[in-house]
Scaffold this active site. Structure first.
Site, short mmCIF file in Angstrom:
data_model
loop_
_atom_site.label_atom_id
_atom_site.label_comp_id
_atom_site.label_asym_id
_atom_site.label_seq_id
_atom_site.Cartn_x
_atom_site.Cartn_y
_atom_site.Cartn_z
N ARG A 195 0.82 -1.21 -0.06
CA ARG A 195 -0.07 -0.12 -0.04
C ARG A 195 0.89 1.28 -0.15
O ARG A 195 0.38 2.45 -0.81
CB ARG A 195 -1.10 -0.06 1.20
N GLU A 241 4.64 -11.36 14.86
CA GLU A 241 4.12 -12.13 16.23
C GLU A 241 4.44 -13.51 16.33
O GLU A 241 5.20 -14.14 17.57
CB GLU A 241 2.10 -11.72 15.91
#
Lengths: 175, 175
Positions: B58, B95
């Site tokens: 993006r 994560e």
């Protein structure tokens, strides 16, 4: 500007026998990047364009700049599974297997004139899937704009045979 | 413009409990897209900028438009394995596991002032990796510009603690 001089050719990428046309050298050159975006915009001056759609990922760089310059919105045509809202998708054939492009179900206002942008057209598989998808969502795809055409791979001709206006800034023979 | 009104929030994406801030609604809105790009440019008026780097994917849409508007080149900071020429990369923690961003070895002219652009800063892992990578290549990273900041996730503070100028157009509390 002769865009050929600012596009790098990388032999045997991604596999032996392929000459990869690398536009990062064009993008990184201030004069060439500006000239390429301005030329893409100039080709569609005088036509009513409501939005620019760009193909992930290199089409985002050029398409974002073209949309901003035209003063219209930008629609990302993304690879499978990247968009957070409800999507519609279109599958297309790869050399082995298939891939899929997606847009949000509300990405298009039906009847809008949309210009599709990507860096390069080769066999045209992704571009054709993008056009089909945008049209299914109600867009009037008024043209496809590329920096590079590889005419020997036939993609631009395939799009033209489908009635599509196709433009490119530079063509490389061979593949 | 109040950018919050044109950013869609999608609950429980990509997993339960997460409010995903979706900028495709901003990008698709001609006034909002133009205003966002112009605001990002305006924040750095008067500073010498030699290039804009954008984080895949993006960040390519906004970064391409910002680079064109500033009249400078664009450097794609890509995910692992996407660039055709020789690369340098920087790993960063997710994560679970790690990921890697890469640029071409010749993407930066040493000493160039580079502005890093992305759509959103959350924990700042990708942005930090991008800054480290650009600096290792010789860039002087003069700032990081985002549309959205999620301040509760601490990324912007982490970049500021590293001496980086950080700007965003809108902040959403919570995450």
């Amino acid at each position: 500007m002769d865009f050929k001089t600012v596009i790098r050719t990388i032999p045997d990428y991604p596999k032996p026998g392929i000459l990869f046309r690398d536009i990062t050298t064009l993008l990184g050159n201030p004069d060439a990047f500006r000239a390429a975006v301005d030329a893409m915009v100039q080709l569609y001056r005088g036509q009513k364009i409501d939005a620019v759609a760009g193909l992930e990922a290199r089409g985002f760089i050029l398409g974002g700049a073209v949309a901003h310059q035209l003063g219209v919105g930008f629609i990302p045509v993304r690879k499978k599974g990247k968009l957070p809202f409800t999507t519609i998708g279109e599958d297309y054939a790869l050399e082995y297997g298939t891939d899929r492009v997606e847009i949000h179900t509300d990405a298009i206002t039906p009847g809008d004139n949309v210009l599709l942008v990507d860096d390069l057209i080769a066999t045209g598989g992704t571009a054709m899937a993008g056009i089909n998808l945008l049209e299914r969502a109600g867009a009037n795809v008024i043209g496809c704009s590329f920096v590079i055409d590889l005419p020997d791979l036939g993609g631009a001709d395939k799009l033209r045979a489908r009635g599509m206006a196709v433009s490119s800034l530079v063509a490389f023979e061979g593949h």
